[in-house]
Design a protein around this motif. Structure first.
Motif, PDB file in Angstrom:
ATOM      1  N   LYS A  36     -46.717  53.885  66.468  1.00 27.90           N
ATOM      2  CA  LYS A  36     -47.066  52.509  66.101  1.00 27.90           C
ATOM      3  C   LYS A  36     -47.286  52.387  64.589  1.00 27.90           C
ATOM      4  CE  LYS A  36     -50.745  49.084  66.802  1.00 27.90           C
ATOM      5  NZ  LYS A  36     -52.040  48.819  67.489  1.00 27.90           N
ATOM      6  N   ILE A  37     -48.049  53.331  64.020  1.00 29.98           N
ATOM      7  CA  ILE A  37     -48.340  53.302  62.588  1.00 29.98           C
ATOM      8  C   ILE A  37     -47.061  53.506  61.770  1.00 29.98           C
ATOM      9  CG2 ILE A  37     -49.537  54.518  60.732  1.00 29.98           C
ATOM     10  CD1 ILE A  37     -51.770  55.103  62.786  1.00 29.98           C
ATOM     11  N   LYS A  38     -46.221  54.448  62.208  1.00 28.28           N
ATOM     12  CA  LYS A  38     -44.978  54.699  61.496  1.00 28.28           C
ATOM     13  C   LYS A  38     -44.056  53.480  61.561  1.00 28.28           C
ATOM     14  CE  LYS A  38     -43.119  58.751  61.645  1.00 28.28           C
ATOM     15  NZ  LYS A  38     -42.404  59.991  62.073  1.00 28.28           N
ATOM     16  N   HIS A  39     -44.033  52.835  62.721  1.00 31.04           N
ATOM     17  CA  HIS A  39     -43.206  51.635  62.876  1.00 31.04           C
ATOM     18  C   HIS A  39     -43.657  50.530  61.916  1.00 31.04           C
ATOM     19  CE1 HIS A  39     -40.890  48.446  64.735  1.00 31.04           C
ATOM     20  NE2 HIS A  39     -41.996  47.754  64.941  1.00 31.04           N
ATOM     21  N   GLU A  40     -44.961  50.324  61.825  1.00 33.50           N
ATOM     22  CA  GLU A  40     -45.485  49.307  60.913  1.00 33.50           C
ATOM     23  C   GLU A  40     -45.188  49.670  59.455  1.00 33.50           C
ATOM     24  OE1 GLU A  40     -46.782  46.426  61.702  1.00 33.50           O
ATOM     25  OE2 GLU A  40     -46.520  46.852  63.836  1.00 33.50           O
ATOM     26  N   SER A  41     -45.285  50.958  59.138  1.00 30.59           N
ATOM     27  CA  SER A  41     -45.006  51.405  57.765  1.00 30.59           C
ATOM     28  C   SER A  41     -43.534  51.218  57.417  1.00 30.59           C
ATOM     29  CB  SER A  41     -45.395  52.879  57.607  1.00 30.59           C
ATOM     30  OG  SER A  41     -46.774  53.062  57.821  1.00 30.59           O
ATOM     31  N   LYS A  43     -41.524  49.003  58.770  1.00 29.62           N
ATOM     32  CA  LYS A  43     -41.304  47.555  58.632  1.00 29.62           C
ATOM     33  C   LYS A  43     -41.693  47.077  57.237  1.00 29.62           C
ATOM     34  CE  LYS A  43     -42.781  44.710  61.704  1.00 29.62           C
ATOM     35  NZ  LYS A  43     -43.682  44.087  62.707  1.00 29.62           N
ATOM     36  N   LYS A  44     -42.839  47.562  56.763  1.00 30.05           N
ATOM     37  CA  LYS A  44     -43.308  47.179  55.430  1.00 30.05           C
ATOM     38  C   LYS A  44     -42.362  47.709  54.352  1.00 30.05           C
ATOM     39  CE  LYS A  44     -47.391  47.274  52.437  1.00 30.05           C
ATOM     40  NZ  LYS A  44     -46.621  47.649  51.233  1.00 30.05           N
ATOM     41  N   LYS A  47     -39.269  45.569  54.240  1.00 33.45           N
ATOM     42  CA  LYS A  47     -39.548  44.276  53.612  1.00 33.45           C
ATOM     43  C   LYS A  47     -39.649  44.430  52.095  1.00 33.45           C
ATOM     44  CE  LYS A  47     -42.722  40.319  53.771  1.00 33.45           C
ATOM     45  NZ  LYS A  47     -42.802  40.201  52.298  1.00 33.45           N
ATOM     46  N   SER A  67     -38.223  54.925  53.081  1.00 37.79           N
ATOM     47  CA  SER A  67     -38.239  55.376  54.475  1.00 37.79           C
ATOM     48  C   SER A  67     -38.457  56.884  54.555  1.00 37.79           C
ATOM     49  CB  SER A  67     -36.941  54.986  55.187  1.00 37.79           C
ATOM     50  OG  SER A  67     -35.821  55.600  54.567  1.00 37.79           O
TER      51      SER A  67
END
Length: 210
Positions: A36-41, A43-44, A47, A67
């Motif tokens: 979850k944390i890696k996915h949010e990172s 995504k950021k 962006k 990435s």
């Protein structure tokens, strides 16, 4: 059956299986939180790469750099409140299961495991499966019918994911969602009546002692 449960429990096998189950649950929770944390990172990072790039080539270069940085970063979830709350819920459920298993082996249940049966053959515990305290604000899980106290279940499922019904033997495998829970006014009335009866019985006992 009771002899089998007794032998199984006295040999420490139930406790060992519970410890293994809790350990696996913790490991799964850690992996899911890391994902979850890696996915949010990521995504950021995407962006940021998009916002700072004027061409596709620039985007690809920035995205590759950021990435890779995310992939290399170590993630420690043990100190996160989300993980701690999950662990507390799992260990509490395992502890409750162990107490009930030992109660079955000895032919008795513990004092808090009091149940009440309504005219519709509906059986439920007066005590919340997490806090072990008397239920004050009953919430029914529509998926399985089990009752929890609102003040216990809501913080747990709002701060965590992957929480199943902790009642021993529950066949419901769905994770508890807020929309699965409904207030149960009938249970509320029964608990209030129970408390009234306890108070009346206590008053009567005091009168008899006088």
């Amino acid at each position: 059956m009771s002899d089998f449960v007794s032998d199984f429990s006295n040999g420490g096998k139930i406790k060992k299986l519970q410890e293994q189950s809790v350990g696996k649950s913790k490991e799964h929770a850690k992996n899911l939180l890391k994902m979850k944390i890696k996915h949010e990172s990521l995504k950021k990072a995407m962006k940021d790469a998009k916002d700072t790039s004027a061409t596709i080539e620039e985007f690809e270069e920035v995205w590759k750099e950021r990435s890779e940085a995310v992939e290399k970063k170590r993630i420690n979830v043990k100190n996160l409140d989300e993980f701690k709350n999950f662990v507390n819920a799992v260990e509490s459920a395992a502890g409750q299961a162990g107490v009930e298993a030992n109660g079955q082996a000895n032919g008795t249940g513990h004092d808090e495991d009091i149940i009440m049966e309504s005219s519709g053959s509906e059986v439920f515990s007066h005590y919340d499966p997490w806090s072990k305290a008397l239920i004050k604000k009953p919430m029914r899980n529509k998926m399985c019918g089990h009752i929890y106290d609102r003040d216990s279940v809501m913080p747990i499922i709002m701060d965590n994911f992957g929480i199943r019904c902790p009642v021993l033997g529950c066949a419901n495998r769905s994770y508890i969602q807020p929309d699965h829970l409904v207030e149960d006014s009938n249970v509320q009335q029964k608990i209030q009546q129970l408390m009234s009866n306890v108070i009346l019985d206590g008053s009567a006992s005091e009168e008899d002692e006088k």
